[in-house]
Motif scaffolding. Structure first.
Motif, PDB file in Angstrom:
ATOM      1  N   GLY A   1       0.803  -1.214   0.000  1.00  0.00           N
ATOM      2  CA  GLY A   1       0.000   0.000   0.000  1.00  0.00           C
ATOM      3  C   GLY A   1       0.833   1.260   0.000  1.00  0.00           C
ATOM      4  O   GLY A   1       0.301   2.371   0.097  1.00  0.00           O
ATOM      5  N   SER A   2       2.154   1.109  -0.118  1.00  0.00           N
ATOM      6  CA  SER A   2       3.029   2.274  -0.109  1.00  0.00           C
ATOM      7  C   SER A   2       2.821   3.103  -1.369  1.00  0.00           C
ATOM      8  O   SER A   2       2.709   2.569  -2.478  1.00  0.00           O
ATOM      9  CB  SER A   2       4.492   1.831  -0.025  1.00  0.00           C
ATOM     10  N   ARG A   3       2.784   4.416  -1.205  1.00  0.00           N
ATOM     11  CA  ARG A   3       2.609   5.304  -2.348  1.00  0.00           C
ATOM     12  C   ARG A   3       3.855   5.368  -3.220  1.00  0.00           C
ATOM     13  O   ARG A   3       3.803   5.832  -4.359  1.00  0.00           O
ATOM     14  CB  ARG A   3       2.252   6.702  -1.853  1.00  0.00           C
ATOM     15  N   THR A   4       4.981   4.911  -2.681  1.00  0.00           N
ATOM     16  CA  THR A   4       6.225   4.970  -3.455  1.00  0.00           C
ATOM     17  C   THR A   4       6.401   3.760  -4.374  1.00  0.00           C
ATOM     18  O   THR A   4       7.263   3.770  -5.253  1.00  0.00           O
ATOM     19  CB  THR A   4       7.438   5.056  -2.510  1.00  0.00           C
ATOM     20  N   THR A   5       5.600   2.704  -4.172  1.00  0.00           N
ATOM     21  CA  THR A   5       5.720   1.526  -5.021  1.00  0.00           C
ATOM     22  C   THR A   5       5.316   1.858  -6.451  1.00  0.00           C
ATOM     23  O   THR A   5       4.255   2.445  -6.688  1.00  0.00           O
ATOM     24  CB  THR A   5       4.836   0.386  -4.481  1.00  0.00           C
TER      25      THR A   5
END
Length: 444
Positions: free
Chosen positions: A173-177
């Motif tokens: 759920g990381s926005r950086t993925t």
């Protein structure tokens, strides 16, 4: 008289000559072919998929699931969201293994908990086995492999019939993925039951002491870029270079009754030694069906670092009854894969490299005959230790090419070129025979 060279004896003579000429040619080329660099992407960080893998699309539900044939290697694509479904038809006494390797883009950004999950379910939705693989603390995009499994001898999933392989993304759920799909390689294997009942408990005791470290001078050996192109290593000290973001594949032949020990060392850098990279180097061990056995990570501050995999029991069929995952996984002989990855973050702190990696590999114990199977595994030979002569490439599970053709391909000589060589030798020999016949004909 003009057609004398076409008699059966003449054809046999020409055939023998052509075969000898071709054999001599292949003998001359074989050392180069066996030591040729495996196929990899231009940037040195790409995964080497099985060249003749069959491309398929996973279904979004069981009704449209496409079948997987054990012994065949497949390529597919895993979307960012949702599950993929594949179908297996299994006999009652067959154990099935479905390794799935996910390959994100080399320039992707991932988090520690991103990865893939693989499960096998029966027709009633009962879970037969589940496995997950994540990128971990190195935060580096690399090939990750998870193994779906249907074991016989357990309470569930014993009937013959249809089973489903389910592959999904494990997202943090990381926005950086980095969004987007990942490539997949799927290589199903089946293992037959035993001809007669054997032990149903794991061996009680085994030598768990770490052996004396090997002190031989290191030998250079380049690595493969995937399971199918893994280079073989036997007992010894081996060294190669690795660049940030690169993943190396080696295969160690381990027979029934033998123990594998492995140590990895990351050499010091010649540049700035200020800074630290967490989990800079990862060493993972996989069994002959690409099932996870063990791994370790090394933090790096620019000075040399070393660590060893945990001691493993001798390879035995009964290890499958062990509670420990590491012991449970060394359940058959064959190629055990050492996979080394250097996180891309190393470049930011210590430079592009390459960095020296040393593997100290030891295989102890006297081989035994192993279990008495009631049939053959698919693909055949997957539980046979590969040859280490010349450090050649290891044929991956599901590869049906002959050994000769794989060697030709590894050396950059394809099947078509090989056939042209055969025809060329045959034609040249035939022409020489015709010239000799014409020379011997009486003149009018």
């Amino acid at each position: 008289m003009i057609r004398r060279w076409r008699t059966a004896a003449g054809r046999r003579g020409i055939g023998r000559t052509a075969a000898l000429a071709l054999a001599a040619l292949l003998t001359a080329l074989l050392p180069t072919m066996l030591t040729a660099s495996p196929v990899a992407a231009d940037d040195g960080r790409g995964y080497a998929f099985v060249p003749d893998a069959r491309t398929i699309s996973g279904a979004t539900g069981t009704a449209a699931a496409v079948p997987l044939e054990p012994g065949t290697t497949y390529r597919s694509t895993l979307p960012e969201k949702g599950k993929l479904y594949f179908r297996l038809e299994l006999a009652a006494g067959t154990t099935a293994y479905v390794p799935v390797t996910a390959v994100p883009p080399a320039d992707a950004t991932v988090s520690a908990s991103d990865g893939i999950g693989v499960s096998i379910e029966d027709a009633n939705g009962v879970s037969c086995g589940y496995d997950g693989a994540r990128f971990g603390a190195g935060l580096s995009p690399r090939p990750v492999t998870a193994l779906g499994r249907r074991d016989t001898g357990k309470a569930l999933c014993q009937d013959a019939g249809t089973y489903y392989v389910i592959v999904e993304r494990l997202a943090s759920g990381s926005r950086t993925t980095t969004p987007g799909s990942w490539d997949l390689e799927i290589a199903p294997v089946t293992e037959p039951g035993l001809a007669r009942a054997g032990a149903t408990t794991a061996p009680g005791t085994w030598n768990s002491a770490s052996p004396e470290p090997l002190t031989d001078d290191p030998r250079r050996r380049t690595a493969g870029a995937g399971f199918a192109t893994a280079r073989t290593l036997d007992t010894g000290v081996w060294q190669t270079g690795i660049s940030p973001g690169q993943t190396l594949y080696y295969a160690v032949p381990v027979d029934w009754g033998q123990q594998l020990h492995a140590t990895v060392e990351l050499g010091s850098t010649s540049g700035d030694t200020h800074g630290y990279v967490n989990a800079a180097l990862n060493l993972s061990l996989y069994n002959p069906v690409r099932g996870y056995v063990d791994d370790l990570s090394l933090g790096y501050d620019g000075t040399q670092k070393a660590s060893s995999l945990a001691p493993l029991p001798p390879v035995a069929y009964a290890n499958r009854y062990a509670v420990s995952g590491e012991e449970n996984s060394v359940r058959f002989a064959g190629a055990y894969y050492l996979v080394v990855h250097l996180t891309g973050q190393t470049a930011d702190t210590f430079g592009q490299g390459p960095y020296d990696v040393t593997l100290r590999v030891r295989v102890d114990g006297t081989p035994n005959s192993g279990p008495d199977y009631a049939g053959s595994p698919v693909p055949k030979g997957v539980f046979d230790p590969p040859s280490v002569q010349g450090g050649g490439l290891v044929a991956g599970a599901g590869d049906h090419d002959t050994t000769a053709m794989r060697v030709l391909a590894a050396g950059g000589i394809g099947t078509g070129t090989a056939l042209l060589l055969v025809l060329g030798v045959w034609t040249l020999t035939a022409r020489r025979a015709q010239i000799r016949v014409n020379a011997q004909k009486p003149t009018a």
